[in-house]
Design a protein around this motif. Structure first.
Motif, PDB file in Angstrom:
ATOM      1  N   GLU A  11      11.225   6.733  -2.632  1.00  0.00           N
ATOM      2  CA  GLU A  11      10.155   6.954  -1.641  1.00  0.00           C
ATOM      3  C   GLU A  11       9.417   8.227  -2.041  1.00  0.00           C
ATOM      4  N   SER A  12      10.186   9.303  -2.216  1.00  0.00           N
ATOM      5  CA  SER A  12       9.608  10.574  -2.646  1.00  0.00           C
ATOM      6  C   SER A  12      10.702  11.368  -3.358  1.00  0.00           C
ATOM      7  N   THR A  13      10.364  11.956  -4.486  1.00  0.00           N
ATOM      8  CA  THR A  13      11.356  12.779  -5.197  1.00  0.00           C
ATOM      9  C   THR A  13      11.750  13.992  -4.347  1.00  0.00           C
ATOM     10  N   GLN A  14      10.883  14.404  -3.425  1.00  0.00           N
ATOM     11  CA  GLN A  14      11.207  15.558  -2.567  1.00  0.00           C
ATOM     12  C   GLN A  14      12.447  15.265  -1.718  1.00  0.00           C
ATOM     13  N   ARG A  33       7.898   5.799 -10.233  1.00  0.00           N
ATOM     14  CA  ARG A  33       6.890   5.653  -9.184  1.00  0.00           C
ATOM     15  C   ARG A  33       7.491   6.019  -7.844  1.00  0.00           C
ATOM     16  N   GLN A  34       6.626   6.320  -6.889  1.00  0.00           N
ATOM     17  CA  GLN A  34       7.079   6.657  -5.539  1.00  0.00           C
ATOM     18  C   GLN A  34       6.362   5.725  -4.559  1.00  0.00           C
ATOM     19  N   THR A  35       7.083   5.354  -3.496  1.00  0.00           N
ATOM     20  CA  THR A  35       6.451   4.480  -2.507  1.00  0.00           C
ATOM     21  C   THR A  35       5.904   5.263  -1.318  1.00  0.00           C
ATOM     22  N   ALA A  36       6.344   6.508  -1.168  1.00  0.00           N
ATOM     23  CA  ALA A  36       5.828   7.334  -0.068  1.00  0.00           C
ATOM     24  C   ALA A  36       5.688   8.778  -0.547  1.00  0.00           C
ATOM     25  N   GLY A  37       4.976   8.946  -1.665  1.00  0.00           N
ATOM     26  CA  GLY A  37       4.769  10.289  -2.222  1.00  0.00           C
ATOM     27  C   GLY A  37       3.982  11.138  -1.231  1.00  0.00           C
ATOM     28  N   ARG A  38       4.327  12.417  -1.184  1.00  0.00           N
ATOM     29  CA  ARG A  38       3.690  13.307  -0.202  1.00  0.00           C
ATOM     30  C   ARG A  38       2.934  14.423  -0.896  1.00  0.00           C
ATOM     31  N   GLY A  39       1.762  14.734  -0.365  1.00  0.00           N
ATOM     32  CA  GLY A  39       0.995  15.869  -0.856  1.00  0.00           C
ATOM     33  C   GLY A  39       1.101  17.021   0.125  1.00  0.00           C
ATOM     34  N   ARG A  40       0.330  18.075  -0.117  1.00  0.00           N
ATOM     35  CA  ARG A  40       0.349  19.219   0.799  1.00  0.00           C
ATOM     36  C   ARG A  40      -0.248  18.803   2.126  1.00  0.00           C
ATOM     37  N   ARG A  41       0.155  19.523   3.157  1.00  0.00           N
ATOM     38  CA  ARG A  41      -0.324  19.314   4.524  1.00  0.00           C
ATOM     39  C   ARG A  41      -0.180  17.849   4.971  1.00  0.00           C
ATOM     40  N   LEU A  52       3.409  11.384 -13.513  1.00  0.00           N
ATOM     41  CA  LEU A  52       4.681  12.120 -13.529  1.00  0.00           C
ATOM     42  C   LEU A  52       4.946  12.590 -12.109  1.00  0.00           C
ATOM     43  N   TYR A  53       6.107  12.202 -11.588  1.00  0.00           N
ATOM     44  CA  TYR A  53       6.500  12.576 -10.228  1.00  0.00           C
ATOM     45  C   TYR A  53       7.880  13.214 -10.327  1.00  0.00           C
ATOM     46  N   ALA A  54       7.932  14.522 -10.148  1.00  0.00           N
ATOM     47  CA  ALA A  54       9.196  15.227 -10.350  1.00  0.00           C
ATOM     48  C   ALA A  54       9.349  16.306  -9.299  1.00  0.00           C
ATOM     49  N   ARG A 103     -11.700  19.824 -12.474  1.00  0.00           N
ATOM     50  CA  ARG A 103     -11.136  18.601 -11.877  1.00  0.00           C
ATOM     51  C   ARG A 103      -9.626  18.730 -11.778  1.00  0.00           C
ATOM     52  N   LYS A 104      -9.047  18.140 -10.723  1.00  0.00           N
ATOM     53  CA  LYS A 104      -7.612  18.340 -10.463  1.00  0.00           C
ATOM     54  C   LYS A 104      -6.749  17.464 -11.366  1.00  0.00           C
ATOM     55  N   LEU A 105      -5.836  18.112 -12.090  1.00  0.00           N
ATOM     56  CA  LEU A 105      -4.917  17.399 -12.985  1.00  0.00           C
ATOM     57  C   LEU A 105      -3.530  17.300 -12.373  1.00  0.00           C
ATOM     58  N   CYS A 106      -3.161  18.290 -11.592  1.00  0.00           N
ATOM     59  CA  CYS A 106      -1.780  18.349 -11.101  1.00  0.00           C
ATOM     60  C   CYS A 106      -1.753  18.980  -9.714  1.00  0.00           C
ATOM     61  N   GLY A 107      -0.918  18.399  -8.842  1.00  0.00           N
ATOM     62  CA  GLY A 107      -0.711  18.979  -7.518  1.00  0.00           C
ATOM     63  C   GLY A 107       0.737  19.438  -7.390  1.00  0.00           C
ATOM     64  N   LEU A 108       0.943  20.503  -6.656  1.00  0.00           N
ATOM     65  CA  LEU A 108       2.287  21.076  -6.492  1.00  0.00           C
ATOM     66  C   LEU A 108       2.616  21.216  -5.013  1.00  0.00           C
ATOM     67  N   VAL A 126       6.108  18.234  -8.401  1.00  0.00           N
ATOM     68  CA  VAL A 126       5.010  18.258  -9.373  1.00  0.00           C
ATOM     69  C   VAL A 126       4.474  16.836  -9.527  1.00  0.00           C
ATOM     70  N   GLY A 127       3.204  16.660  -9.293  1.00  0.00           N
ATOM     71  CA  GLY A 127       2.574  15.355  -9.508  1.00  0.00           C
ATOM     72  C   GLY A 127       1.460  15.523 -10.522  1.00  0.00           C
ATOM     73  N   ILE A 128       1.606  14.828 -11.667  1.00  0.00           N
ATOM     74  CA  ILE A 128       0.566  14.937 -12.716  1.00  0.00           C
ATOM     75  C   ILE A 128       0.035  13.551 -13.041  1.00  0.00           C
TER      76      ILE A 128
HETATM   77  O1  BTN Z   1      -1.155  17.855  -2.335  1.00  0.00           O
HETATM   78  C1  BTN Z   1      -0.828  18.239  -3.475  1.00  0.00           C
HETATM   79  O2  BTN Z   1      -1.660  18.622  -4.285  1.00  0.00           O
HETATM   80  C2  BTN Z   1       0.627  18.243  -3.880  1.00  0.00           C
HETATM   81  C3  BTN Z   1       1.054  16.934  -4.473  1.00  0.00           C
HETATM   82  C4  BTN Z   1       2.524  16.915  -4.861  1.00  0.00           C
HETATM   83  C5  BTN Z   1       2.958  15.554  -5.327  1.00  0.00           C
HETATM   84  C6  BTN Z   1       4.339  15.574  -5.893  1.00  0.00           C
HETATM   85  S1  BTN Z   1       4.726  14.102  -6.781  1.00  0.00           S
HETATM   86  C7  BTN Z   1       6.402  14.594  -6.889  1.00  0.00           C
HETATM   87  C8  BTN Z   1       6.768  15.189  -5.544  1.00  0.00           C
HETATM   88  N1  BTN Z   1       7.176  14.128  -4.621  1.00  0.00           N
HETATM   89  C9  BTN Z   1       6.319  14.000  -3.608  1.00  0.00           C
HETATM   90  O3  BTN Z   1       6.434  13.177  -2.669  1.00  0.00           O
HETATM   91  N2  BTN Z   1       5.336  14.906  -3.720  1.00  0.00           N
HETATM   92  C10 BTN Z   1       5.485  15.741  -4.892  1.00  0.00           C
END
Ligand code: BTN
Length: 235
Positions: A11-14, A33-41, A52-54, A103-108, A126-128
């Motif tokens: 779902e999410s590596t977090q 791959r992730q089925t419920a990857g999360r970003g900031r906020r 890359l999802y780590a 342009r955004k390459l990677c989110g943390l 780290v999502g790249i």
């Molecule tokens: O909003 C952002 O810019 C941060 C994105 C972070 C995504 C990565 S992908 C690996 C890890 N697992 C998640 O669910 N989120 C972070």
């Protein structure tokens, strides 16, 4: 040698990293791959195969700087890793979006694991964008697009592991000076969006705790979190 926890899908590596960290593990959790990857906020992070999802599990006692600087240090680690691997010059948007030509390459995503009210361990997600074009986000770019070829996930991962190890040893002033050297935010006019509204000004500096110091019409303001939008250059 740091341990790698590989998964085809999560779902999410977090979440998996949190579970492993609570069981006393450290290392890095990776999913194809992730089925419920999360970003900031709380935003979703689209995570199909080709990225890359780590999540790095970093015990607090292994960091040579205060945890408040980890978001900046993580950005520095990614920029250094990709420079060492591919010779590309990347920039950082406060606090830690990794940019290629704007342009955004990677989110943390940096989260903490608390024990008895104290943060003891940190989960750095780290999502790249590697080999997948990102038509859904025109402001984003993939590594494959930059290099003009497919990029092996394992190669990027091992570069990141080495860089996170190296950056963990930096002293606080070294984290700040490295971040400043890569910053594309300092000196610019920016808008910070946060839950209570927005704030506009010139980004002057980062504080010893990684907060952004802005010169606004109402005077100096220090912001600890929020989304940063680059407006036109200062001056
Ligand atoms: O909003 C952002 O810019 C941060 C994105 C972070 C995504 C990565 S992908 C690996 C890890 N697992 C998640 O669910 N989120 C972070």
């Amino acid at each position: 040698m740091s341990k790698i926890f590989w998964y085809e899908v999560l779902e999410s590596t977090q979440e998996e990293a949190r579970r492993l960290a609570e069981a006393g593990e450290k290392g890095v959790v990776v999913a194809r791959r992730q089925t419920a990857g999360r970003g900031r906020r709380g935003r979703p992070w689209l995570s199909p195969e080709g990225g890359l999802y780590a999540t790095f599990i970093l015990p607090g006692e292994e960091l040579a700087f205060p945890p408040e600087l980890l978001p900046l240090a993580a950005g520095v680690a990614v920029v250094k890793a990709l420079k060492a691997l591919y010779g590309i010059s990347l920039g950082l948007k406060w606090p830690n979006d990794v940019l290629y030509q704007g342009r955004k390459l990677c989110g943390l995503l940096v989260e903490s694991l608390f024990r008895e009210g104290h943060p003891v361990c940190f989960l750095v997600g780290v999502g790249i964008n590697l080999n997948r074009p990102v038509p859904e986000a025109p402001q984003a770019v993939s590594l494959g697009e930059i290099l003009g070829r497919e990029v092996p996930l394992e190669e990027v991962l091992s570069g990141l592991m080495a860089a996170f190890k190296e950056v963990g040893h930096l002293k606080p002033e070294e984290v700040l000076s490295s971040w400043r050297a890569f910053s594309e935010t300092l000196g610019r006019r920016v808008r910070i969006l946060h839950p209570e509204g927005s704030l506009e000004g010139i980004a002057l500096e980062v504080s010893p705790y990684g907060n952004l110091i802005l010169k606004t019409e109402e005077g100096l303001r220090e912001v600890a979190f929020g989304d940063c939008i680059h407006l036109r250059p200062a001056g």
